[in-house]
Design a protein around this motif. Sequence first.
Motif, PDB file in Angstrom:
ATOM      1  N   MET A   1      52.712  55.415  34.854  1.00 21.47           N
ATOM      2  CA  MET A   1      51.628  54.717  33.981  1.00 21.47           C
ATOM      3  C   MET A   1      50.123  54.678  34.653  1.00 21.47           C
ATOM      4  N   ARG A   2      48.932  54.838  33.940  1.00 22.09           N
ATOM      5  CA  ARG A   2      47.850  54.771  34.748  1.00 22.09           C
ATOM      6  C   ARG A   2      47.381  53.571  34.873  1.00 22.09           C
ATOM      7  N   PRO A   3      46.625  53.169  35.821  1.00 19.98           N
ATOM      8  CA  PRO A   3      46.074  51.620  36.206  1.00 19.98           C
ATOM      9  C   PRO A   3      44.952  51.474  35.169  1.00 19.98           C
ATOM     10  N   HIS A   4      44.950  49.994  34.682  1.00 15.04           N
ATOM     11  CA  HIS A   4      43.892  49.642  34.109  1.00 15.04           C
ATOM     12  C   HIS A   4      42.842  48.603  34.866  1.00 15.04           C
ATOM     13  N   PHE A   5      41.608  49.272  34.821  1.00 21.22           N
ATOM     14  CA  PHE A   5      40.909  48.755  36.024  1.00 21.22           C
ATOM     15  C   PHE A   5      40.159  47.615  35.108  1.00 21.22           C
ATOM     16  N   TYR A   6      39.645  46.236  35.415  1.00 19.89           N
ATOM     17  CA  TYR A   6      38.972  45.414  34.834  1.00 19.89           C
ATOM     18  C   TYR A   6      37.751  45.047  36.021  1.00 19.89           C
ATOM     19  N   ASP A  53      39.320  33.710  34.813  1.00 21.25           N
ATOM     20  CA  ASP A  53      39.734  33.947  33.398  1.00 21.25           C
ATOM     21  C   ASP A  53      40.694  35.080  33.121  1.00 21.25           C
ATOM     22  N   LEU A  54      40.392  36.297  33.761  1.00 24.97           N
ATOM     23  CA  LEU A  54      41.210  37.457  33.740  1.00 24.97           C
ATOM     24  C   LEU A  54      42.760  36.876  34.248  1.00 24.97           C
ATOM     25  N   ALA A  55      42.678  36.401  35.405  1.00 23.73           N
ATOM     26  CA  ALA A  55      43.970  36.237  36.124  1.00 23.73           C
ATOM     27  C   ALA A  55      44.782  35.228  35.566  1.00 23.73           C
ATOM     28  N   SER A  56      44.157  34.123  34.699  1.00 17.29           N
ATOM     29  CA  SER A  56      44.767  33.150  34.047  1.00 17.29           C
ATOM     30  C   SER A  56      45.038  33.759  32.508  1.00 17.29           C
ATOM     31  N   ASP A  57      44.600  34.596  31.750  1.00 17.74           N
ATOM     32  CA  ASP A  57      44.700  35.037  30.627  1.00 17.74           C
ATOM     33  C   ASP A  57      45.748  36.421  30.540  1.00 17.74           C
ATOM     34  N   LEU A  58      45.797  37.317  31.658  1.00 13.96           N
ATOM     35  CA  LEU A  58      46.550  38.456  31.648  1.00 13.96           C
ATOM     36  C   LEU A  58      47.983  37.916  31.946  1.00 13.96           C
ATOM     37  N   PRO A  59      48.969  38.751  31.623  1.00 14.65           N
ATOM     38  CA  PRO A  59      50.372  38.346  31.838  1.00 14.65           C
ATOM     39  C   PRO A  59      50.741  38.227  33.314  1.00 14.65           C
ATOM     40  N   VAL A  66      44.397  46.305  37.881  1.00 14.03           N
ATOM     41  CA  VAL A  66      43.456  46.110  39.041  1.00 14.03           C
ATOM     42  C   VAL A  66      42.211  45.442  38.766  1.00 14.03           C
ATOM     43  N   ILE A  67      41.982  44.565  39.448  1.00  8.91           N
ATOM     44  CA  ILE A  67      40.664  43.838  39.362  1.00  8.91           C
ATOM     45  C   ILE A  67      39.828  44.851  40.449  1.00  8.91           C
ATOM     46  N   LEU A  68      38.680  45.110  39.939  1.00 13.29           N
ATOM     47  CA  LEU A  68      37.596  45.782  40.704  1.00 13.29           C
ATOM     48  C   LEU A  68      36.255  45.121  40.976  1.00 13.29           C
ATOM     49  N   ALA A  69      35.884  44.589  42.123  1.00 17.30           N
ATOM     50  CA  ALA A  69      34.743  43.773  42.127  1.00 17.30           C
ATOM     51  C   ALA A  69      33.824  44.785  42.826  1.00 17.30           C
ATOM     52  N   PHE A  70      32.622  44.949  41.958  1.00 19.43           N
ATOM     53  CA  PHE A  70      31.378  45.779  42.397  1.00 19.43           C
ATOM     54  C   PHE A  70      30.366  44.993  42.499  1.00 19.43           C
ATOM     55  N   GLY A  71      29.782  45.022  44.041  1.00 16.72           N
ATOM     56  CA  GLY A  71      28.575  44.344  44.415  1.00 16.72           C
ATOM     57  C   GLY A  71      28.673  44.035  45.775  1.00 16.72           C
ATOM     58  N   GLY A  72      27.852  42.907  46.307  1.00 15.23           N
ATOM     59  CA  GLY A  72      27.978  42.876  47.482  1.00 15.23           C
ATOM     60  C   GLY A  72      28.971  41.786  47.911  1.00 15.23           C
ATOM     61  N   ASP A  73      28.876  41.361  49.488  1.00 16.30           N
ATOM     62  CA  ASP A  73      29.587  40.167  49.765  1.00 16.30           C
ATOM     63  C   ASP A  73      29.961  38.974  49.182  1.00 16.30           C
ATOM     64  N   GLY A  74      28.712  38.441  48.297  1.00 14.10           N
ATOM     65  CA  GLY A  74      28.930  37.140  47.490  1.00 14.10           C
ATOM     66  C   GLY A  74      29.884  37.697  46.393  1.00 14.10           C
ATOM     67  N   THR A  75      29.509  38.906  45.802  1.00 15.66           N
ATOM     68  CA  THR A  75      30.381  39.004  44.499  1.00 15.66           C
ATOM     69  C   THR A  75      32.022  39.236  44.920  1.00 15.66           C
ATOM     70  N   LEU A  76      32.208  39.549  46.034  1.00 16.16           N
ATOM     71  CA  LEU A  76      33.624  39.960  46.530  1.00 16.16           C
ATOM     72  C   LEU A  76      34.161  38.648  46.767  1.00 16.16           C
ATOM     73  N   HIS A  77      33.457  37.732  47.226  1.00 16.75           N
ATOM     74  CA  HIS A  77      33.792  36.541  47.633  1.00 16.75           C
ATOM     75  C   HIS A  77      34.238  35.608  46.322  1.00 16.75           C
ATOM     76  N   HIS A  90      52.419  36.484  40.405  1.00 17.54           N
ATOM     77  CA  HIS A  90      52.250  37.951  40.760  1.00 17.54           C
ATOM     78  C   HIS A  90      50.694  38.198  40.826  1.00 17.54           C
ATOM     79  N   PRO A  91      50.296  38.095  42.075  1.00 18.15           N
ATOM     80  CA  PRO A  91      48.835  38.310  42.319  1.00 18.15           C
ATOM     81  C   PRO A  91      48.216  39.881  41.653  1.00 18.15           C
ATOM     82  N   LEU A  92      47.092  39.815  41.257  1.00 17.77           N
ATOM     83  CA  LEU A  92      46.518  41.232  40.936  1.00 17.77           C
ATOM     84  C   LEU A  92      45.884  41.721  41.936  1.00 17.77           C
TER      85      LEU A  92
END
Length: 116
Positions: A1-6, A53-59, A66-77, A90-92
Amino acid sequence: MRPHFYAIINQHAGNYRGREIWHKIQDYIIGLDIRLSVLISSYPGAPRDYAYDLASDLPDKKSNIVILAFGGDGTLHEVLNGLLDAKRKHPLPLAYIAAGSGNDFARGAKLESARH
């Protein structure tokens, strides 16, 4: 099954070059036929809120999400803290594309940064 990136995008990353860099990366991802949902950060703290919200709403089960963070250190944090605050059984998985101006985390972890 292919991953679904948010993807949680800080388009102002990298001294406002983030939007241009993201569009190039997004076109590449779409060309690979990867499932992709995009959330654009629109206010300070939005990446944390979106991740929470994603982590709370997704099963809360093992999945291909997979959650994808795009940005700098602050965004990742912010994204990481939003995911952790949701306290899932089950952590994402978290992926990261470094596109900030300093990218200290990426440099320390020996990761490549997105280039203009």
